[in-house]
Design an enzyme around this catalytic site. Structure first.
Site, PDB file in Angstrom:
ATOM      1  N   ASP A  13       0.836  -1.084  -0.166  1.00  0.00           N
ATOM      2  CA  ASP A  13      -0.159  -0.055   0.256  1.00  0.00           C
ATOM      3  C   ASP A  13       0.768   1.050   0.050  1.00  0.00           C
ATOM      4  O   ASP A  13       0.612   2.216  -0.895  1.00  0.00           O
ATOM      5  CB  ASP A  13      -0.999   0.151   1.319  1.00  0.00           C
ATOM      6  CG  ASP A  13      -1.948  -1.017   1.290  1.00  0.00           C
ATOM      7  OD1 ASP A  13      -2.387  -1.425  -0.010  1.00  0.00           O
ATOM      8  OD2 ASP A  13      -2.533  -1.270   2.330  1.00  0.00           O
ATOM      9  N   ARG A  93       0.244   5.361  17.379  1.00  0.00           N
ATOM     10  CA  ARG A  93      -0.278   6.430  16.327  1.00  0.00           C
ATOM     11  C   ARG A  93       0.299   7.645  16.714  1.00  0.00           C
ATOM     12  O   ARG A  93       0.815   8.560  15.720  1.00  0.00           O
ATOM     13  CB  ARG A  93      -1.520   6.206  16.106  1.00  0.00           C
ATOM     14  CG  ARG A  93      -2.171   4.993  15.480  1.00  0.00           C
ATOM     15  CD  ARG A  93      -1.200   4.388  14.581  1.00  0.00           C
ATOM     16  NE  ARG A  93      -1.834   3.362  13.931  1.00  0.00           N
ATOM     17  CZ  ARG A  93      -1.050   2.769  13.086  1.00  0.00           C
ATOM     18  NH1 ARG A  93       0.096   2.846  12.713  1.00  0.00           N
ATOM     19  NH2 ARG A  93      -1.558   1.508  12.532  1.00  0.00           N
TER      20      ARG A  93
END
Ligand code: ARG
Length: 428
Positions: A13, A93
């Site tokens: 990706d 994150r």
């Protein structure tokens, strides 16, 4: 947009995203790969980024930072989302977002990019965290809007441009990994009735196949693990060692249907051996060193921190304030816990602390009891006062008219001479 810093894993990706960003937006692409442990760093990742068209590829080893500034605060707080998920992905994150912003500043970039789709929590976490740190940066997510390619289309797109397609046989699952845990979703797991197949797991053995039980001891200082079996241990190593040991005993498998921020229920499997052991040990030590009121109140703080972390609000004032509270509240959570790892379970079987609130002289039922039994009478009289008042004003007796004794089988034994004896001794 002239220059963009892309969070780059080295997978298909994000490799396609490098080329796509350059072609569609005519921008200079700098990649950032962050090693957050647990095997998250793919070998040769920088070379692959350059081959895909990046002008520069950063690789940052942030394992220690991740544990000390993200994982430990979550552990101290007891933060576990919906009481089940130790938040591995959610905690990494904000760290990656912060590094994206820092690299963007160093590179003079005006945008950052990530490979998240539009259905998950991670897009929210990246976007919100980046803008909390620098609202002027544009955030681009080609997988969310723009690229719209299937896996096969991505492979063709990569081949046409001579971009190396990772040869790893396509996993049937979507996996995110770091030191604090593995998160696995999609494929057959999307049916919440289906038991996770064995190939979901990489860090834990089937509990049924685990070796005989062992004990491990964990030493904490102010709510932070600092020792393993009595030896001072570096944070990264401590988590890695526990992942290895507990995983080998089948500890750390979590099967959760969770509520995503975007409103979807999603079935996720987690492997988090160290997290499960450490949260359990930490709770056991807190039960020894914190007051009843602290333990009760801290549950709320833990839930708030877990929710805010899950929802991507790591850099919010609320989380900063709550972390400050946790720091203060953890100062006496020091000591040692023995944990037994037994076929998938991690059970605290011993705990001790110089700051213990446990007083054996008060607790004992043996000789040496220092508790004043007689004083219990006055305490109970006052403690029960509101209930007696309520009973007198609001009702005669609970469930009056329907006596349990009339409805249950009752056996009564009687001493043969008891009645006569009593009668005889009563003065005429
Ligand atoms: N559901 C978890 C979270 O939102 C993990 C998501 C990670 N992605 C994955 N491919 N499993 O924190």
């Amino acid at each position: 947009m002239d220059k963009v810093v892309l969070a780059y894993s080295g997978g298909l990706d994000t490799s396609v995203a490098v080329a796509w960003l350059r072609e569609q937006h005519d921008v200079d692409v700098v990649t950032l790969t962050v090693d957050v442990g647990g095997g998250s760093l793919r070998p040769g990742v920088a070379e692959r980024a350059i081959a895909a068209g990046a002008s520069r590829a950063y690789v940052v080893d942030a394992r220690r930072e991740f544990v000390e500034r993200f994982v430990w605060p979550a552990l101290q707080a007891g933060a576990v989302y919906q009481g089940t998920y130790p938040l591995a992905t959610a905690l990494a994150r904000p760290l990656i977002a912060q590094l994206l912003v820092e690299v963007a500043h160093r590179e003079g970039a005006d945008a950052v990019a990530h490979g998240c789709t539009g259905k998950g929590n991670d897009q929210v976490r990246f976007d919100v965290a980046v803008h909390a740190l620098d609202a002027s940066l544009e955030v681009v997510a080609p997988m969310r809007v723009g690229m719209g390619m299937s896996r096969d289309q991505e492979i063709d797109y990569a081949r046409e441009r001579g971009i190396e397609v990772p040869v790893t046989h396509a996993s049937p699952y979507s996996v995110d990994v770091n030191l604090w845990g593995r998160s696995i979703e999609t494929g057959v797991l999307e049916d919440p009735w289906v038991a996770p197949p064995a190939d979901v797991y990489a860090w834990t053995v089937d509990p049924g196949d685990a070796p005989p039980p062992v004990e491990v001891s964990i030493g904490f200082r102010a709510g932070i693990p600092v020792m393993l079996d009595g030896r001072p241990t570096d944070p990264v190593e401590l988590v890695e060692q526990l992942n290895g040991l507990a995983g080998a005993h089948g500890v750390g498998r979590v099967d959760h249907v969770e509520d995503r921020l975007v409103g979807i229920k999603s079935r996720e499997i987690y492997e988090a051996p160290a997290a499960v052991v450490l949260h359990g040990a930490h709770r056991a030590l807190e039960s020894l060193t914190l007051s009843k009121e602290q333990l009760r109140f801290n549950r709320n703080v833990a839930d708030e921190i877990a929710r805010a972390t899950y929802d991507g609000l790591w850099f919010s004032s609320l989380l900063a304030d709550l972390r400050g509270y946790v720091d203060a509240a953890q100062q006496h959570v020091s000591g040692e816990v023995r944990v037994r790892l037994d076929h998938g379970t991690a059970t605290a079987v011993g705990r001790r602390s110089a700051a213990s609130l446990y007083d054996r002289a008060l607790a004992t039922y043996d000789t040496g009891d220092a508790f004043d039994h007689a004083s219990a009478v006055g305490f109970i009289s006052i403690f029960g006062l509101p209930l007696r008042t309520e009973a007198a004003r609001h009702r005669a007796a609970p469930e009056s008219g329907r006596a349990m004794l009339d409805e249950l089988p009752v056996a009564v034994a009687e001493a043969p001479a008891a009645r006569d004896t009593v009668r005889e001794t009563v003065p005429g």
